[in-house]
Design a protein around this motif. Structure first.
Motif, PDB file in Angstrom:
ATOM      1  N   LEU B  54      -3.811  -2.219  15.582  1.00 50.33           N
ATOM      2  CA  LEU B  54      -4.695  -3.303  15.166  1.00 50.33           C
ATOM      3  C   LEU B  54      -3.993  -4.650  15.023  1.00 50.33           C
ATOM      4  CD1 LEU B  54      -6.703  -1.352  12.433  1.00 50.33           C
ATOM      5  CD2 LEU B  54      -7.479  -1.947  14.732  1.00 50.33           C
ATOM      6  N   VAL B  55      -2.764  -4.641  14.524  1.00 53.71           N
ATOM      7  CA  VAL B  55      -2.079  -5.916  14.288  1.00 53.71           C
ATOM      8  C   VAL B  55      -1.284  -6.323  15.536  1.00 53.71           C
ATOM      9  CG1 VAL B  55      -0.502  -7.189  12.798  1.00 53.71           C
ATOM     10  CG2 VAL B  55      -1.955  -5.416  11.817  1.00 53.71           C
ATOM     11  N   PHE B  56      -0.484  -5.389  16.062  1.00 47.52           N
ATOM     12  CA  PHE B  56       0.263  -5.612  17.293  1.00 47.52           C
ATOM     13  C   PHE B  56       1.070  -6.906  17.240  1.00 47.52           C
ATOM     14  CE2 PHE B  56       0.235  -6.580  22.042  1.00 47.52           C
ATOM     15  CZ  PHE B  56       1.286  -5.728  22.296  1.00 47.52           C
ATOM     16  N   ALA B  57       1.969  -6.991  16.246  1.00 45.79           N
ATOM     17  CA  ALA B  57       2.839  -8.162  16.118  1.00 45.79           C
ATOM     18  C   ALA B  57       4.116  -7.701  15.437  1.00 45.79           C
ATOM     19  CB  ALA B  57       2.162  -9.255  15.296  1.00 45.79           C
ATOM     20  N   GLY B  58       5.161  -7.486  16.241  1.00 50.29           N
ATOM     21  CA  GLY B  58       6.372  -6.841  15.752  1.00 50.29           C
ATOM     22  C   GLY B  58       6.923  -7.386  14.449  1.00 50.29           C
ATOM     23  N   SER B  59       7.289  -8.685  14.426  1.00 47.70           N
ATOM     24  CA  SER B  59       7.994  -9.163  13.237  1.00 47.70           C
ATOM     25  C   SER B  59       7.115  -9.118  11.996  1.00 47.70           C
ATOM     26  CB  SER B  59       8.560 -10.559  13.458  1.00 47.70           C
ATOM     27  OG  SER B  59       7.701 -11.309  14.265  1.00 47.70           O
ATOM     28  N   SER B  60       5.833  -9.443  12.128  1.00 46.48           N
ATOM     29  CA  SER B  60       5.021  -9.395  10.909  1.00 46.48           C
ATOM     30  C   SER B  60       4.726  -7.946  10.503  1.00 46.48           C
ATOM     31  CB  SER B  60       3.744 -10.211  11.040  1.00 46.48           C
ATOM     32  OG  SER B  60       3.032  -9.828  12.155  1.00 46.48           O
ATOM     33  N   GLN B  61       4.769  -7.012  11.455  1.00 46.85           N
ATOM     34  CA  GLN B  61       4.620  -5.607  11.060  1.00 46.85           C
ATOM     35  C   GLN B  61       5.829  -5.141  10.244  1.00 46.85           C
ATOM     36  OE1 GLN B  61       2.499  -4.223  15.159  1.00 46.85           O
ATOM     37  NE2 GLN B  61       3.278  -2.571  13.913  1.00 46.85           N
ATOM     38  N   PHE B  62       7.036  -5.527  10.680  1.00 47.04           N
ATOM     39  CA  PHE B  62       8.243  -5.168   9.933  1.00 47.04           C
ATOM     40  C   PHE B  62       8.191  -5.728   8.520  1.00 47.04           C
ATOM     41  CE2 PHE B  62      10.393  -4.072  13.902  1.00 47.04           C
ATOM     42  CZ  PHE B  62      11.163  -3.004  13.482  1.00 47.04           C
ATOM     43  N   ILE B  63       7.908  -7.036   8.447  1.00 48.67           N
ATOM     44  CA  ILE B  63       7.892  -7.688   7.143  1.00 48.67           C
ATOM     45  C   ILE B  63       6.751  -7.113   6.304  1.00 48.67           C
ATOM     46  CG2 ILE B  63       7.536  -9.915   5.999  1.00 48.67           C
ATOM     47  CD1 ILE B  63       8.999 -11.161   8.470  1.00 48.67           C
ATOM     48  N   GLY B  64       5.604  -6.860   6.944  1.00 45.92           N
ATOM     49  CA  GLY B  64       4.461  -6.277   6.246  1.00 45.92           C
ATOM     50  C   GLY B  64       4.808  -4.942   5.615  1.00 45.92           C
ATOM     51  N   VAL B  65       5.486  -4.083   6.377  1.00 45.83           N
ATOM     52  CA  VAL B  65       5.848  -2.766   5.853  1.00 45.83           C
ATOM     53  C   VAL B  65       6.810  -2.899   4.684  1.00 45.83           C
ATOM     54  CG1 VAL B  65       7.305  -0.803   6.430  1.00 45.83           C
ATOM     55  CG2 VAL B  65       5.329  -1.309   7.823  1.00 45.83           C
ATOM     56  N   SER B  66       7.766  -3.830   4.793  1.00 46.34           N
ATOM     57  CA  SER B  66       8.711  -3.963   3.679  1.00 46.34           C
ATOM     58  C   SER B  66       8.005  -4.512   2.441  1.00 46.34           C
ATOM     59  CB  SER B  66       9.940  -4.774   4.095  1.00 46.34           C
ATOM     60  OG  SER B  66       9.817  -6.108   3.720  1.00 46.34           O
ATOM     61  N   LEU B  67       7.025  -5.388   2.626  1.00 52.55           N
ATOM     62  CA  LEU B  67       6.274  -5.904   1.471  1.00 52.55           C
ATOM     63  C   LEU B  67       5.353  -4.833   0.888  1.00 52.55           C
ATOM     64  CD1 LEU B  67       5.370  -9.563   2.585  1.00 52.55           C
ATOM     65  CD2 LEU B  67       7.223  -8.802   1.102  1.00 52.55           C
ATOM     66  N   ILE B  68       4.701  -4.057   1.753  1.00 54.89           N
ATOM     67  CA  ILE B  68       3.832  -2.981   1.266  1.00 54.89           C
ATOM     68  C   ILE B  68       4.662  -1.957   0.489  1.00 54.89           C
ATOM     69  CG2 ILE B  68       2.447  -0.989   2.001  1.00 54.89           C
ATOM     70  CD1 ILE B  68       1.318  -2.741   4.257  1.00 54.89           C
ATOM     71  N   GLY B  69       5.841  -1.634   1.039  1.00 60.13           N
ATOM     72  CA  GLY B  69       6.725  -0.687   0.360  1.00 60.13           C
ATOM     73  C   GLY B  69       7.144  -1.177  -1.018  1.00 60.13           C
ATOM     74  N   ALA B  70       7.268  -2.498  -1.174  1.00 60.21           N
ATOM     75  CA  ALA B  70       7.684  -3.069  -2.458  1.00 60.21           C
ATOM     76  C   ALA B  70       6.485  -3.300  -3.382  1.00 60.21           C
ATOM     77  CB  ALA B  70       8.425  -4.383  -2.226  1.00 60.21           C
ATOM     78  N   GLY B  71       5.284  -2.909  -2.953  1.00 56.96           N
ATOM     79  CA  GLY B  71       4.107  -3.054  -3.795  1.00 56.96           C
ATOM     80  C   GLY B  71       3.647  -4.489  -3.976  1.00 56.96           C
ATOM     81  N   THR B  72       3.882  -5.326  -2.969  1.00 54.77           N
ATOM     82  CA  THR B  72       3.499  -6.734  -3.053  1.00 54.77           C
ATOM     83  C   THR B  72       1.975  -6.897  -3.077  1.00 54.77           C
ATOM     84  OG1 THR B  72       5.448  -7.157  -1.726  1.00 54.77           O
ATOM     85  CG2 THR B  72       3.902  -8.962  -1.949  1.00 54.77           C
ATOM     86  N   ALA B  73       1.510  -7.913  -3.790  1.00 51.68           N
ATOM     87  CA  ALA B  73       0.062  -8.171  -3.848  1.00 51.68           C
ATOM     88  C   ALA B  73      -0.465  -8.601  -2.474  1.00 51.68           C
ATOM     89  CB  ALA B  73      -0.221  -9.264  -4.873  1.00 51.68           C
ATOM     90  N   LEU B  74      -1.724  -8.244  -2.212  1.00 48.43           N
ATOM     91  CA  LEU B  74      -2.317  -8.514  -0.894  1.00 48.43           C
ATOM     92  C   LEU B  74      -2.295  -9.982  -0.468  1.00 48.43           C
ATOM     93  CD1 LEU B  74      -5.375  -6.087  -0.680  1.00 48.43           C
ATOM     94  CD2 LEU B  74      -3.262  -6.030   0.630  1.00 48.43           C
ATOM     95  N   PRO B  75      -2.663 -10.917  -1.366  1.00 47.97           N
ATOM     96  CA  PRO B  75      -2.656 -12.323  -0.908  1.00 47.97           C
ATOM     97  C   PRO B  75      -1.283 -12.766  -0.409  1.00 47.97           C
ATOM     98  CG  PRO B  75      -3.770 -12.115  -3.011  1.00 47.97           C
ATOM     99  CD  PRO B  75      -3.156 -10.781  -2.736  1.00 47.97           C
ATOM    100  N   VAL B  76      -0.221 -12.262  -1.046  1.00 48.94           N
ATOM    101  CA  VAL B  76       1.132 -12.635  -0.619  1.00 48.94           C
ATOM    102  C   VAL B  76       1.436 -12.029   0.749  1.00 48.94           C
ATOM    103  CG1 VAL B  76       3.576 -12.544  -1.183  1.00 48.94           C
ATOM    104  CG2 VAL B  76       1.880 -12.733  -3.004  1.00 48.94           C
ATOM    105  N   LEU B  77       1.061 -10.762   0.904  1.00 54.27           N
ATOM    106  CA  LEU B  77       1.258 -10.099   2.194  1.00 54.27           C
ATOM    107  C   LEU B  77       0.561 -10.884   3.301  1.00 54.27           C
ATOM    108  CD1 LEU B  77       1.998  -7.570   3.965  1.00 54.27           C
ATOM    109  CD2 LEU B  77      -0.226  -6.660   3.291  1.00 54.27           C
ATOM    110  N   TRP B  78      -0.664 -11.292   3.019  1.00 53.54           N
ATOM    111  CA  TRP B  78      -1.450 -11.996   4.045  1.00 53.54           C
ATOM    112  C   TRP B  78      -0.902 -13.388   4.309  1.00 53.54           C
ATOM    113  CZ3 TRP B  78      -6.652 -10.106   1.570  1.00 53.54           C
ATOM    114  CH2 TRP B  78      -6.863  -8.773   1.948  1.00 53.54           C
TER     115      TRP B  78
END
Lengths: 107, 240
Positions: B54-78
């Motif tokens: 769905l996202v298909f964007a390498g660097s933001s997928q990497f950063i997204g996973v690291s933020l999700i893993g750290a329990g970051t709030a959704l607005p920050v992730l977005w």
């Protein structure tokens, strides 16, 4: 956190940015400074993530032999910088990280 | 439609695929690493693969996973996703003149698949050989990148699942090493190096700020420094 919600938001933002000019096109203009600023976003964001991981992996600054992240990440950066081979850099840095932990970190 | 145009479309599509092959090789390890890290960061295999679909964007997928893993709030992730992907607007603008007359049924999907790699391949082609029939070429490049990314994500996800101890074996480190290896070669120009140093310093000083504001401040400091240094370098060049 709801992972599907997170992913949906990421998808929406990504596709809207990519469609910005191609689909909504002609009406948008891109100022020159923004154009140049975008080149610095990847190095800035990645460094902002990496530097604290290397210097303060557990939250507090740790520049000691017990911090295996620091030498590992420095090696990753150096190998990638010299060779341009990302995968090679990651593999070598993992070896350094593992050996360092084995050699210097008790337990 | 005549036989001839049909075969020339296929030829263009295949040319797009062929010219993208080097990019496929380059992206493959990142797909594997992404899939592995996503599992280690606590995503299910469905959400990990779903992110690539769905996202298909390498660097933001990497950063997204690291933020999700750290329990970051959704607005920050977005917000981070938005900032990291903003460069794609530049690609979108650059290719618009070639795509102006194509139907929306073409422009929407090609926009969805617009990665750094496909942009590089397609832009080069259009600039040197013109954009005649270019949507088929672009489609070929896009499908090759997409299929490749999904394939290697799945490989990474199964690797992550067969090594359940991976999370304890230095997931953080793998993430850090990957980011460091991606960023280091970009720092050969002095303004980029300055951007990285400024971002790193601000990230250190701002550690622990709520909502990962430290990340946003650091990014802002880095980009500003890069622009200032570039301005200074430009002025020096003019005066000599």
């Amino acid at each position: 956190m709801n992972h599907w919600l997170a992913i949906s938001g990421m998808m929406l933002l990504t596709v809207l940015i990519r469609a910005s000019f191609l689909v909504f096109g002609q009406r948008l203009a891109f100022p020159d400074w923004l154009n140049r600023a975008l080149h610095y976003v990847p190095p800035a964001v990645l460094s902002a993530l990496v530097v604290p991981m290397a210097l303060a992996p557990a939250g507090t600054v740790d520049i000691s032999l017990q911090n295996a992240y620091l030498p590992g990440i420095i090696v990753a950066a150096l190998v990638a910088w010299k060779s341009g081979k990302t995968l090679l850099a990651i593999v070598i840095s993992f070896v350094v990280y593992g050996l360092w932990r084995w050699g210097f970190v008790p337990g | 439609m005549s036989q001839q145009t049909c075969s020339s479309r296929r030829a263009l599509l295949l040319e797009g695929v062929r010219d993208t092959v080097p990019m496929l090789v380059g992206a493959a390890p990142f797909g594997v690493i992404f899939g592995t890290l996503a599992i280690a960061a606590g995503l299910s295999s469905a959400t990990a693969i779903g992110m690539s679909v769905l996202v298909f964007a390498g660097s933001s997928q990497f950063i997204g996973v690291s933020l999700i893993g750290a329990g970051t709030a959704l607005p920050v992730l977005w917000l981070t996703t938005f900032v990291v992907n903003l460069r794609h607007a530049l690609y979108s603008a650059t290719l618009l003149p070639f795509a102006r007359d194509w139907s929306l049924a073409w422009r929407w999907p090609l926009a969805f698949w617009l990665t750094d790699e496909t942009f590089a391949v397609v832009e080069h082609r259009f600039r040197t050989k013109g954009a005649q029939g270019g949507q088929w070429y672009w489609l070929g490049s896009s499908l090759a990148m997409y299929g490749n990314w999904l394939l290697w994500t799945v490989v990474g996800v199964s690797l992550g699942q067969s090594l359940p101890g991976l999370a304890n074996l230095g997931l953080d480190f793998a993430m850090g090493a990957t980011f460091a290896a991606i960023v280091a070669p970009q720092l050969k120009r002095r303004p980029a190096l300055g951007a990285a140093v400024a971002a790193g310093v601000v990230a250190m000083l701002g550690r622990g700020l709520p909502y990962k504001l430290d990340l946003m401040l650091a990014a802002l400091a880095g980009v500003t420094s890069g622009l200032l240094l570039e301005g200074l370098a430009g002025r020096k060049e003019q005066s000599t």
